[in-house]
Each structure stands twice: as C-alpha cells, then as structure tokens.
Design an enzyme around this catalytic site. Structure first.
Site, short mmCIF file in Angstrom:
data_model
loop_
_atom_site.label_atom_id
_atom_site.label_comp_id
_atom_site.label_asym_id
_atom_site.label_seq_id
_atom_site.Cartn_x
_atom_site.Cartn_y
_atom_site.Cartn_z
N GLY A 239 -16.37 5.06 27.87
CA GLY A 239 -16.44 3.55 28.25
C GLY A 239 -15.50 2.61 29.02
O GLY A 239 -15.32 1.79 29.16
N GLU A 273 -14.88 11.21 27.18
CA GLU A 273 -16.45 11.72 27.57
C GLU A 273 -16.79 10.30 28.58
O GLU A 273 -17.48 9.73 28.85
CB GLU A 273 -16.91 11.54 26.77
N GLY A 275 -17.93 8.69 31.69
CA GLY A 275 -19.14 8.14 32.82
C GLY A 275 -19.59 7.54 34.09
O GLY A 275 -18.85 7.50 34.95
N CYS A 342 -44.85 -6.57 39.55
CA CYS A 342 -45.20 -7.51 39.36
C CYS A 342 -44.17 -8.32 37.73
O CYS A 342 -45.14 -7.53 36.47
CB CYS A 342 -46.51 -7.47 38.59
N GLU A 343 -43.51 -8.48 37.08
CA GLU A 343 -42.65 -9.21 35.86
C GLU A 343 -41.12 -9.99 37.12
O GLU A 343 -40.81 -10.00 37.74
CB GLU A 343 -41.62 -8.19 35.98
C1 LIG Z 1 -22.48 6.77 27.29
C2 LIG Z 1 -21.72 8.02 26.62
C3 LIG Z 1 -20.52 7.79 27.28
C4 LIG Z 1 -20.32 7.55 28.46
O1 LIG Z 1 -19.98 5.84 28.75
P1 LIG Z 1 -18.70 5.42 29.47
O2 LIG Z 1 -19.60 3.53 29.38
O3 LIG Z 1 -20.30 5.56 30.98
O4 LIG Z 1 -18.10 5.82 30.10
C5 LIG Z 1 -19.56 8.41 26.50
N1 LIG Z 1 -19.90 8.97 25.35
C6 LIG Z 1 -20.84 8.55 24.52
C7 LIG Z 1 -21.00 9.25 23.16
C8 LIG Z 1 -22.34 7.99 25.28
O5 LIG Z 1 -23.24 7.73 24.69
#
Ligand SMILES: *Cc1c(COP(=O)(O)O)cnc(C)c1O
Length: 419
Positions: A239, A273, A275, A342-343
C-alpha cells in the site's frame, strides 16, 4: 540518480535513447529500468533489516515473469491473488515457502494447487473460506498454513476504489469477529494457524493509518496468544504510495522506521507485500502521437495507446505525467491526450498543460510500471503491447507484442454456423 533522463535532448532509459527502442519494437510499449527496479526493492528490503522480515512482492501490480524473477533473485517472496499468479511465481522460480496467497474469492482448485506447491500461508478472508481450505487440505492429506486477514476498520485516506480496510469494504474479517474465526481455525483439523494479516489500501501517503492498523493487530495478537494461539507471522500488506504528481508519500526508510519502532520485540516475523512502491516509478508507457485536432473548445492529442493499455486515468481519474521524448523549446498548450478506443472515457490526460505535440512524435507516460500492463486488456480487439527491460546499454523484450492470431486464440465457430 534517475534512470529516465534527458541526455542530448532525448529522453533515455538508463543508457539507451527511447527513440531507438521504439524503432526496434514499435509503439506503444511498456519500458522498465532494471536499475530502478533493483534500487526500489533493495531500499525497501534494507529498510526493514533491523528485524526478521520477508518482502513478498505483490504480483498483481506487475506480473511479468522477468520482473518476478528479478525480485526472486534479490531474495523476495511473492504475494499472489490467484492460481494464475501462483503459476507465474512458480515459473519465475519463486520459493513456495515465500509465497502468501491473498484474496476474497479463492476457488477450490486454486487452494489445492497452492497446497500442493507448499506455500507459506493463505491469508484467509472469511469463515467459509476457512471451512473450504480445511476440506481441500483434508482431501489431499495436507495441513494448510493460514493467517486471517483482519479488517481493522481504518480509513487509509486514499481513493475509495483502492481503500480496503474499512467495514464497508469486502476485504478481511471484521476485527471484532476475528477471535471467533481463529477459534474456528484452531478447531478445524487440517489447518495450522501461522499468523495474522491485513492490507488497508493502496497509494497510502501517510504512515498513520498503517501504524494504527499495526497497533490494532498487536492488540488482537495478544488476546489470541492468551487463548493459546500461535501467531508467528504478522503480515502488514502493501500500500505504500508513490509520487505521480505532487504527492509526498513517506520514504520507505521513514515508513519502515515508524513501523519497526512499534513492532520491535513483538516476536513475530514481519511480512510486507509492496507492489506499487517497487515498480510504479520504474516503468513508463511509450506511445506515438497519431493526430492532433482542435475545435472552439478543446485541443486533442490522439495517441496510439488507449485505456485498454493503461486504464488508471479512466478508471480512477489518476494523474500520469506526460513527457515528450524529444526535448526542445516549444510553446505550451492545454489539451486532452486521448487514445483510439471508442469510449469517451478513453483518455490518458485531461485539460493538461503540455509542450505543443506534433503528429508522429513519441511521448512517455510516466509512473506506469504498476497496474499498467497488468490491468491491460484486449478491448476493441487491440493487441496487448510489448514490454521492454533496459539494463545499462542493453534492452530485452520481456514480452513480445501480441499479434492478431493471439487475439482469436481459443475461439471457435461452432460447426452449425458453417455452410
Ligand atoms: C494489491 C495488494 C497489495 C499491493 O498493494 P500496493 O498498493 O501495490 O503496494 C498487497 N497486498 C494485497 C492483499 C493486495 O491486494
């Protein structure tokens, strides 16, 4: 040190002019900087080195095999949300003991696949899912490692579509009901309780909400331990936000130090986690200007990448900076940058102040490494674009552009429709 920079009036990725890459692979394409990816992962991982931890890269943000492999090589695990992502992670060489499986709707076949691979743990989001995992584990004679994803009811102060830790969101088990779910888990014979999990949202630009979530989770762990539950892993999800426009999210080191202070001595391995914070600013989308036009009210720049290639602007109203690949002095204009779909919602930027762009030139849509290619589709029967990784002066096509045959693969015209 930046790896997307103008040199000799041309935007480069590391040591290569982006124009040269486009001459080889055509447009549009996603472009990633190897050294940026490595730096982002390493800075994040190192920030937590004061305590036992595991960084499980969130595959859904960008699930290209080459990127997964790169993070695996750096010691990373993977956070997956489907059987398909498990397949990718395994294919990329991830250690199953470093894979966590999140998501509200795991199917039995996905659960079985994950059990057979021997993943670290399932982050379970309902009591019924506990029952199903228990049933599948019993059927194949395995014990399923689980954590419960707790919904701590905290406002992450982000876009409502990417907030996940509020009562009205579908995710996790309400923190007040979580002790009941743990009691159920400990009674089910084929489950092994490993830890606790939460993920409150994405593109967080403050530490406070996640710190509050951590405090609530710690309180719950203490209660659970008094009841004799073993909690060895505390998964705080992902997050952490990035700068798209002028946001000022905490630096990973600041983020980590605040969390470390709260969790040190708690006797739990911390799982993270991330991303977006790893890949978001390590990738750009390169597109070509096809046409420009104007009416009394507006100017439009029509480019060859559309909402099917990068959906974030139309889906979340997200801002992506747009740079011309060729740097030169020119007048500014206000325009909508739109795609060929086409949107009316097919735009990359609206009412944006930009240098006057000409038909035929290249643009770079910045900060597109996360939720870019991975959210792309074939809408309007457009082939999905190529992905390129650059390392110093070398480029690698890590996903080739789809062709028309790829578009119809698997489709069948039933015999009765044929003469
Ligand atoms: C999407 C997600 C993430 C990654 O979120 P980011 O904002 O990209 O860091 C981590 N854990 C879970 C369970 C997610 O659904």
């Amino acid at each position: 040190m930046h790896f997307f920079e103008y040199k000799n009036n041309e935007l480069h990725c590391e040591g290569i002019p982006i124009r040269e890459i486009s001459e080889k692979v055509g447009t549009p394409f996603y472009l990633y900087s190897y050294h940026t990816l490595v730096r982002h992962f390493t800075v994040f991982d190192d920030a937590f080195k004061g305590i036992p931890h595991l960084v499980c890269y969130s595959a859904k943000s960008n699930s290209n095999l080459a990127l997964l492999r790169l993070f695996v090589n750096l010691g990373g695990g993977v956070d997956i949300v489907s059987g398909g992502e498990l397949y990718r992670a395994v294919h990329a060489g991830a250690d199953p003991q470093k894979i966590v499986f999140s998501g509200v709707g795991k199917r039995e076949d996905e659960i079985e696949y994950a059990l057979k691979m021997g993943i670290l743990m399932f982050n379970v989001e309902s009591s019924q899912e506990l029952q199903t995992i228990n049933k599948v584990a019993g059927r194949i004679g395995k014990k399923a490692p689980i954590a419960i994803r707790v919904n701590p009811d905290i406002d992450p102060k982000t876009h409502p579509y990417i907030s996940t830790g509020l009562k009205q969101n579908k995710f996790g088990i309400d923190i007040l009901r979580a002790p009941m779910a743990y009691r159920l888990a400990s009674q089910l014979p084929n489950l092994k309780v490993m830890g606790i999990d939460c993920h409150i949202g994405s593109q967080l630009i403050e530490v406070e909400p996640i710190l509050q979530a951590l405090k609530r989770l710690k309180g719950l762990v203490e209660t659970l331990r008094e009841e004799g539950q073993d909690i060895h892993y505390l998964d705080l999800g992902g997050g952490l936000g990035i700068t798209y426009e002028d946001e000022e999210p905490p630096h990973p080191v600041e983020y980590a130090s605040i969390l470390l202070e709260e969790i040190r001595g708690f006797d739990c391995k911390l799982v993270l986690e991330p991303g977006r914070v790893i890949v978001g600013n390590a990738g750009v989308l390169i597109s070509k200007v096809l046409y420009t036009k104007e009416n009394e009210e507006k100017r439009f720049v029509i480019v060859d990448a559309g909402m099917n290639d990068l959906v974030r602007p139309s889906y979340y109203g997200s801002y992506h900076n747009i740079l011309p690949v060729k740097e030169e002095k020119r007048e500014e204009m206000i325009a909508d940058v739109v795609g060929p779909i086409c949107e009316s919602s097919d735009f990359l930027a609206k009412g944006r102040k930009l240098p006057t762009l000409q038909s035929g030139e290249l643009i770079a849509v910045m900060s597109a490494g996360a939720y870019g290619f991975s959210m792309s589709t074939n809408y309007n029967s457009r082939t999905r674009v190529a992905e390129v990784l650059v390392r110093d002066n070398q480029m690698f096509v890590i996903r080739k552009r789809e062709d028309y045959e790829d578009l119809v693969r698997g489709e069948v015209i039933p015999e009765f429709l044929l003469p």
